[in-house]
Design a protein around this motif. Structure first.
Motif, PDB file in Angstrom:
ATOM      1  N   PRO B 164      -2.738 -19.401 -10.642  1.00  0.00           N
ATOM      2  CA  PRO B 164      -3.553 -19.208  -9.392  1.00  0.00           C
ATOM      3  C   PRO B 164      -4.671 -20.108  -9.069  1.00  0.00           C
ATOM      4  N   ASP B 165      -4.880 -20.858  -7.907  1.00  0.00           N
ATOM      5  CA  ASP B 165      -6.070 -21.410  -7.630  1.00  0.00           C
ATOM      6  C   ASP B 165      -6.814 -20.762  -6.493  1.00  0.00           C
ATOM      7  N   GLN B 166      -6.471 -19.609  -6.286  1.00  0.00           N
ATOM      8  CA  GLN B 166      -7.479 -18.679  -5.230  1.00  0.00           C
ATOM      9  C   GLN B 166      -7.455 -17.583  -5.889  1.00  0.00           C
ATOM     10  N   ASN B 167      -8.303 -16.556  -5.217  1.00  0.00           N
ATOM     11  CA  ASN B 167      -8.589 -15.306  -5.960  1.00  0.00           C
ATOM     12  C   ASN B 167      -8.793 -14.271  -4.809  1.00  0.00           C
ATOM     13  N   PRO B 168      -7.771 -14.012  -4.123  1.00  0.00           N
ATOM     14  CA  PRO B 168      -7.700 -13.088  -2.834  1.00  0.00           C
ATOM     15  C   PRO B 168      -8.152 -11.412  -3.230  1.00  0.00           C
ATOM     16  N   GLU B 169      -8.305 -11.013  -2.302  1.00  0.00           N
ATOM     17  CA  GLU B 169      -8.809  -9.297  -2.705  1.00  0.00           C
ATOM     18  C   GLU B 169      -7.391  -8.674  -2.564  1.00  0.00           C
ATOM     19  N   VAL B 170      -7.625  -7.501  -3.398  1.00  0.00           N
ATOM     20  CA  VAL B 170      -6.353  -6.610  -3.611  1.00  0.00           C
ATOM     21  C   VAL B 170      -6.424  -5.928  -2.150  1.00  0.00           C
ATOM     22  N   LYS B 171      -5.072  -5.750  -1.529  1.00  0.00           N
ATOM     23  CA  LYS B 171      -5.160  -5.106  -0.112  1.00  0.00           C
ATOM     24  C   LYS B 171      -4.826  -3.533  -0.404  1.00  0.00           C
ATOM     25  N   PRO B 172      -5.605  -2.823   0.483  1.00  0.00           N
ATOM     26  CA  PRO B 172      -5.593  -1.302   0.240  1.00  0.00           C
ATOM     27  C   PRO B 172      -3.816  -0.721   0.665  1.00  0.00           C
ATOM     28  N   ARG B 173      -3.329   0.199  -0.385  1.00  0.00           N
ATOM     29  CA  ARG B 173      -2.243   0.769  -0.119  1.00  0.00           C
ATOM     30  C   ARG B 173      -2.250   2.124   0.702  1.00  0.00           C
ATOM     31  N   LEU B 174      -1.191   2.683   1.303  1.00  0.00           N
ATOM     32  CA  LEU B 174      -1.333   3.941   1.861  1.00  0.00           C
ATOM     33  C   LEU B 174      -1.760   4.837   1.033  1.00  0.00           C
ATOM     34  N   PRO B 175      -2.379   5.822   1.740  1.00  0.00           N
ATOM     35  CA  PRO B 175      -3.072   7.015   0.688  1.00  0.00           C
ATOM     36  C   PRO B 175      -1.900   7.667  -0.003  1.00  0.00           C
ATOM     37  N   LEU B 176      -1.877   8.195  -1.138  1.00  0.00           N
ATOM     38  CA  LEU B 176      -1.031   8.742  -1.916  1.00  0.00           C
ATOM     39  C   LEU B 176      -0.274   9.919  -1.030  1.00  0.00           C
ATOM     40  N   ASN B 177      -1.053  10.679  -0.488  1.00  0.00           N
ATOM     41  CA  ASN B 177      -0.608  11.831  -0.155  1.00  0.00           C
ATOM     42  C   ASN B 177       0.374  11.567   1.261  1.00  0.00           C
TER      43      ASN B 177
END
Lengths: 245, 245
Positions: B164-177
């Motif tokens: 990797p030559d970048q460090n993007p943010e983790v994208k939030p997933r749908l709530p578990l419920n």
């Protein structure tokens, strides 16, 4: 070889589980790790139904080749490809959902498999064992009724999870040079390589602890592809909104 | 939370890579870890084509939405659902292969996704980054020609791998419920939960480093499902032996 690769390479299906619950927090953590898998266009086209009702569990066990360990696993999850959720989003924004296209079937099915495999790795990294249950597709209509699935959702496979009460051998995979090719597909040398692999698998089947048999891999495959299985899938999917247009 | 679960939860797609080769032994190890994934009836219905030819790489980059980073990634692999191999096994054993059934399409597609996701985890555990390239299905016929695929093999997706030559943010997933349901499918409460999630995603898209936009998740989905995509898939698959009977 790092620990994660070692973990991946040590996978084998577990069909006998200890009578021990999975901590609820751990289960949720495992599912969240599953959700972290990539998703095509961020569709997140998956729903998981956790079967805690023992009557329902029994019905699943029966429709899936009477595999009794489905009853005994600490958890039995059914992974469903889900286009109902995104369809609802269309309704909320007054867009007309395009339904029934083969591409959408592929996207949601692949999304489901990627998420499930992450669940599997998370589970195995926590000392749990798993077994995929493709046999729920023996009677997908009954499975759909048991789960009360709406249109545009179909059950792809089940997954048993629990603490292993057996320690089966790892099954040797096809040699790398059959599976990995460079720049183009060529199967010229595959027969020779597979003939050698056939002997390896035959030896494995003869020596393994449970379910010994005398069979090569290519024999097994010719038996598998030589008979027609689950001919109902096309019509079932069509009825559920997956028309394969 | 153990290290593997932490690794899984830290996934984000990488679209900018360092100009650094992946050691050949490591690459092979990663693919072998992929092969260790479960396979339905042990079909192992997957072939991987590694694109080292730069001209071919360029053609893939062009047919896949002109995504230039496909050229720059250390490796570009095309994952194919493969029923040709098992078909050959039938020939060797004088059995007639049953072809074109929807169920076989599902099995080989799921096999491909499970193996690929293991490859992804093995790569990420080795400090590599990845990006799935579903866009090769924009022109699967051209991809098939470039790869010289025989009948009963189709390209499911590509995969870029590199440092990797970048460090993007983790994208939030749908709530578990929303994703995890118990015993039966119910979406009664989903609207309310997704409305909250919509705000979270909107904030994420506005704040992230690259490709900022102002959009909720349900808006994105209504855009996605509101238009017809890859209408050629059905006919393409039919021509390749996947008739969806």
């Amino acid at each position: 070889m790092n620990n994660t690769i070692e973990l991946l390479k040590s996978h084998r299906s577990i069909r006998k589980f200890k009578d021990k619950k999975i901590d609820e927090n751990l289960l949720n953590e495992i599912i969240r790790a599953g959700q972290a898998a990539a998703s095509s266009s961020f569709l997140q086209g998956v729903s998981i139904i956790r079967i805690t009702n023992q009557e329902k569990r029994k019905e699943f066990s029966e429709l899936a080749n009477n595999q009794a360990f489905i009853n005994d696993a600490s958890e039995f999850l059914v992974f469903c490809a889900d286009l109902n959720r995104s369809s609802m989003c269309c309704n909320w924004h007054e867009a007309k959902a395009t339904e029934g296209f083969t591409e959408q079937f592929i996207i949601s099915t692949v999304d489901t498999a990627l998420l499930a495999q992450n669940v599997v790795i998370a589970a195995e990294s926590s000392g749990l064992g798993i077994c995929y249950i493709g046999a729920i597709r023996n009677n997908p209509q009954k499975a759909t009724e048991l789960l009360e699935l709406p249109k545009n959702v179909y059950p792809v496979f089940g997954l048993c999870i629990g603490y292993p009460d057996q320690n089966p051998e790892v099954k040797p995979r096809l040699p790398l040079n059959v599976v990995l090719k460079e720049n183009s597909y060529s199967d010229n040398k595959d027969k020779e390589i597979i003939e050698e692999y056939d002997l390896e698998i035959k030896k494995y089947y003869q020596k393994r602890t449970d379910n010994k048999k005398s069979m090569t891999w290519s024999e097994q495959m010719s038996g598998l592809l030589g008979r027609e299985v689950r001919l109902h899938m096309r019509q079932f999917l069509k009825n559920r909104g997956f028309e394969m247009k």
